[in-house]
Design an enzyme around this catalytic site. Sequence first.
Site, PDB file in Angstrom:
ATOM      1  CG  ASP A  33      -1.704  -1.270   1.403  1.00  0.00           C
ATOM      2  OD1 ASP A  33      -2.317  -1.722   0.423  1.00  0.00           O
ATOM      3  OD2 ASP A  33      -1.662  -1.844   2.502  1.00  0.00           O
ATOM      4  N   GLY A  35       1.375   1.588  -7.606  1.00  0.00           N
ATOM      5  CA  GLY A  35       0.586   1.765  -8.827  1.00  0.00           C
ATOM      6  C   GLY A  35       0.799   3.130  -9.450  1.00  0.00           C
ATOM      7  CG  HIS A  40      -0.957  -2.148  -7.698  1.00  0.00           C
ATOM      8  ND1 HIS A  40      -0.002  -2.576  -8.583  1.00  0.00           N
ATOM      9  CD2 HIS A  40      -0.541  -2.569  -6.484  1.00  0.00           C
ATOM     10  CE1 HIS A  40       0.941  -3.232  -7.925  1.00  0.00           C
ATOM     11  NE2 HIS A  40       0.622  -3.248  -6.654  1.00  0.00           N
ATOM     12  CG  ASP A  69      -0.503  14.612   0.459  1.00  0.00           C
ATOM     13  OD1 ASP A  69       0.234  13.651   0.169  1.00  0.00           O
ATOM     14  OD2 ASP A  69      -1.741  14.565   0.339  1.00  0.00           O
ATOM     15  CE  LYS A  77      -7.025   8.674  -4.241  1.00  0.00           C
ATOM     16  NZ  LYS A  77      -8.324   8.122  -3.887  1.00  0.00           N
TER      17      LYS A  77
END
EC number: 6.3.4.4
Length: 456
Positions: free
Chosen positions: A40, A44, A68, A364, A447
């Site tokens: 995690d 990906g 992913h 972040d 993201k």
Amino acid sequence: MAFAETYPAASSLPNGDCGRPRARPGGNRVTVVLGAQWGDEGKGKVVDLLAQDADIVCRCQGGNNAGHTVVVDSVEYDFHLLPSGIINPNVTAFIGNGVVIHLPGLFEEAEKNVQKGKGLEGWEKRLIISDRAHIVFDFHQAADGIQEQQRQEQAGKNLGTTKKGIGPVYSSKAARSGLRMCDLVSDFDGFSERFKVLANQYKSIYPTLEIDIEGELQKLKGYMEKIKPMVRDGVYFLYEALHGPPKKILVEGANAALLDIDFGTYPFVTSSNCTVGGVCTGLGMPPQNVGEVYGVVKAYTTRVGIGAFPTEQDNEIGELLQTRGREFGVTTGRKRRCGWLDLVLLKYAHMINGFTALALTKLDILDMFTEIKVGVAYKLDGEIIPHIPANQEVLNKVEVQYKTLPGWNTDISNARAFKELPVNAQNYVRFIEDELQIPVKWIGVGKSRESMIQLF
């Protein structure tokens, strides 16, 4: 950044050179992306970045227990078995012999992602599967669930598996009773006989297991028709890719170093080698063709399920990391346990993998903290120890020595260059580099694809 250096292929050498020993074999180099913690970490996202100009993206181990997530054009794609680089329409995706394949899971995953956006259009024509890859059957998954239940009843705790049949299928592989893609597509009658033997073995071991053998075979025959065009000799395919014209070849590791069957926090690990050695054995290629090895590291540490976790913060800090980082497993939806960054474990992962550079993700998430701790050493009985205890009971007893760094208390999600980060955030990154002696190549601050800051 070039993925692959090219050297003259053996076939292109003049005949007079045949007898001369060559210092290194020719061919393209593969770029490897590996998780450096307990999974995690955001592999990906790094793969997605590198896959934009790749020719081939490979998976070398694990099954659909991995998860992913890749966001492209505001569409969130979830991958478990398919290499996530397949969303690039110019990429050929390759699933190697070290991967274990649940056929219903493969097609379900592809169909779900096709419905989300255009990224997976024409995936069937861009996927190649090694004929030596083992098949996960539904009864492997059912047995996985029964085993977990038995562990819970007998020992009061389970391994926290994803119940995707990964342990049982790798057990079948090691016991030499497993079935492979080549068996399915070459001789269905022979495959059926061996399937019946294996299914009956499982029924005798797990009396409560119900298997509709004929029904399963009927389904598998349907999958065989669909999968046959994708199945090839993986060794020859990869050899041609390595020794043909220059190609950018990317290997996407699943799971992570501390979940490795040999080097992870055993027994709370996965059932395959997710360290760099698994690339060679899981694809059928020599180590000389391994080029860059990028380790992906979250700016803090998370873990799904039980097992030792020295820097875990079972308190408000852990809760804040969990909520801010939205730490839920992609495959299981389980809450992830959270804690400070652990440099002791990262040094250990580097010893095994030899990372050439790091991607530091989710920086972040630390925006809110006035001070940030980093684990720099382990103590046992008051003494600093120079290694990581292999035994889990001993590892559970270590006391972590922390270095406290000042936080930055600023939203960094819009930063697009290293110099745009607050000084304390820059110092955090430099501290990690100095301690590990590995350069940080990327920093993730959000993201989207655009929120990866590249340093060199």
